[in-house]
Design a protein around this motif. Structure first.
Motif, short mmCIF file in Angstrom:
data_model
loop_
_atom_site.label_atom_id
_atom_site.label_comp_id
_atom_site.label_asym_id
_atom_site.label_seq_id
_atom_site.Cartn_x
_atom_site.Cartn_y
_atom_site.Cartn_z
N ARG A 172 0.83 -1.21 0.00
CA ARG A 172 0.00 0.00 0.00
C ARG A 172 0.86 1.26 0.00
O ARG A 172 0.65 2.18 -0.78
CB ARG A 172 -0.93 -0.01 1.21
N ASP A 173 1.86 1.28 0.86
CA ASP A 173 2.73 2.46 0.95
C ASP A 173 3.61 2.60 -0.28
O ASP A 173 3.94 3.72 -0.69
CB ASP A 173 3.57 2.41 2.23
N ASN A 210 3.87 6.75 5.77
CA ASN A 210 2.43 6.90 5.97
C ASN A 210 2.21 7.74 7.23
O ASN A 210 3.16 8.02 7.98
CB ASN A 210 1.74 5.53 6.04
N ASP A 211 1.00 8.17 7.47
CA ASP A 211 0.71 9.07 8.59
C ASP A 211 1.11 8.45 9.93
O ASP A 211 1.67 9.13 10.80
CB ASP A 211 -0.77 9.45 8.61
N TRP A 212 0.85 7.16 10.10
CA TRP A 212 1.15 6.50 11.37
C TRP A 212 2.66 6.45 11.61
O TRP A 212 3.12 6.78 12.71
CB TRP A 212 0.55 5.08 11.36
N ARG A 266 6.20 9.83 -6.26
CA ARG A 266 6.87 10.95 -5.59
C ARG A 266 8.32 11.03 -6.05
O ARG A 266 8.96 10.03 -6.31
CB ARG A 266 6.81 10.77 -4.08
N ARG A 267 8.80 12.23 -6.11
CA ARG A 267 10.18 12.46 -6.55
C ARG A 267 11.17 11.78 -5.60
O ARG A 267 12.15 11.17 -6.02
CB ARG A 267 10.44 13.96 -6.63
N VAL A 268 10.93 11.88 -4.32
CA VAL A 268 11.78 11.27 -3.29
C VAL A 268 10.99 10.12 -2.67
O VAL A 268 10.66 10.13 -1.49
CB VAL A 268 12.19 12.32 -2.23
N PHE A 269 10.71 9.11 -3.47
CA PHE A 269 9.81 8.03 -3.07
C PHE A 269 10.32 7.27 -1.84
O PHE A 269 9.53 6.81 -1.02
CB PHE A 269 9.55 7.06 -4.24
N TRP A 270 11.63 7.11 -1.71
CA TRP A 270 12.19 6.33 -0.62
C TRP A 270 11.94 6.97 0.75
O TRP A 270 11.99 6.29 1.76
CB TRP A 270 13.69 6.12 -0.82
N ALA A 271 11.65 8.25 0.79
CA ALA A 271 11.44 8.94 2.07
C ALA A 271 9.97 8.95 2.49
O ALA A 271 9.65 9.45 3.57
CB ALA A 271 11.95 10.37 1.97
N TYR A 272 9.09 8.39 1.68
CA TYR A 272 7.65 8.41 2.00
C TYR A 272 7.38 7.67 3.30
O TYR A 272 7.88 6.57 3.53
CB TYR A 272 6.84 7.77 0.87
#
Length: 87
Positions: free
Chosen positions: A58-59, A74-76, A66-72
């Motif tokens: 999901r994440d 989730n809210d929790w 996202r440009r910096v996908f590795w830093a995403y």
């Protein structure tokens, strides 16, 4: 093109990561494919530092464009990591 490793490990940690990258080389992302499996907080932070995404499916889908996908996060995770002073 992204180099992605998909696994179903009960608990994916630093040892598993080192084994995986030792066999496969540098990866852009690691996806834990099962909802009841996960990864350690230590590895999540290490992967972020190395610009490697570590996600559940999901994440990964949320991070993918996202440009910096590795830093995403989730809210929790974002809230939890801030409370622990990790980010």
């Amino acid at each position: 093109m992204l180099e992605v490793f998909i696994c179903e490990c009960y608990s994916y940690g630093v040892a598993e990561y080192l084994e995986t990258t030792g066999k496969l080389g540098r990866l852009d992302a690691i996806i834990i494919s099962s909802n009841w499996c996960g990864y350690t907080t230590d590895l999540k932070m290490q992967c972020r530092d190395e610009r490697v995404g570590l996600f559940d499916i999901r994440d990964f889908m949320a991070a993918l464009n996202r440009r910096v996908f590795w830093a995403y996060l989730n809210d929790w995770d974002d809230k939890r990591f801030k409370e622990q002073g990790l980010i």
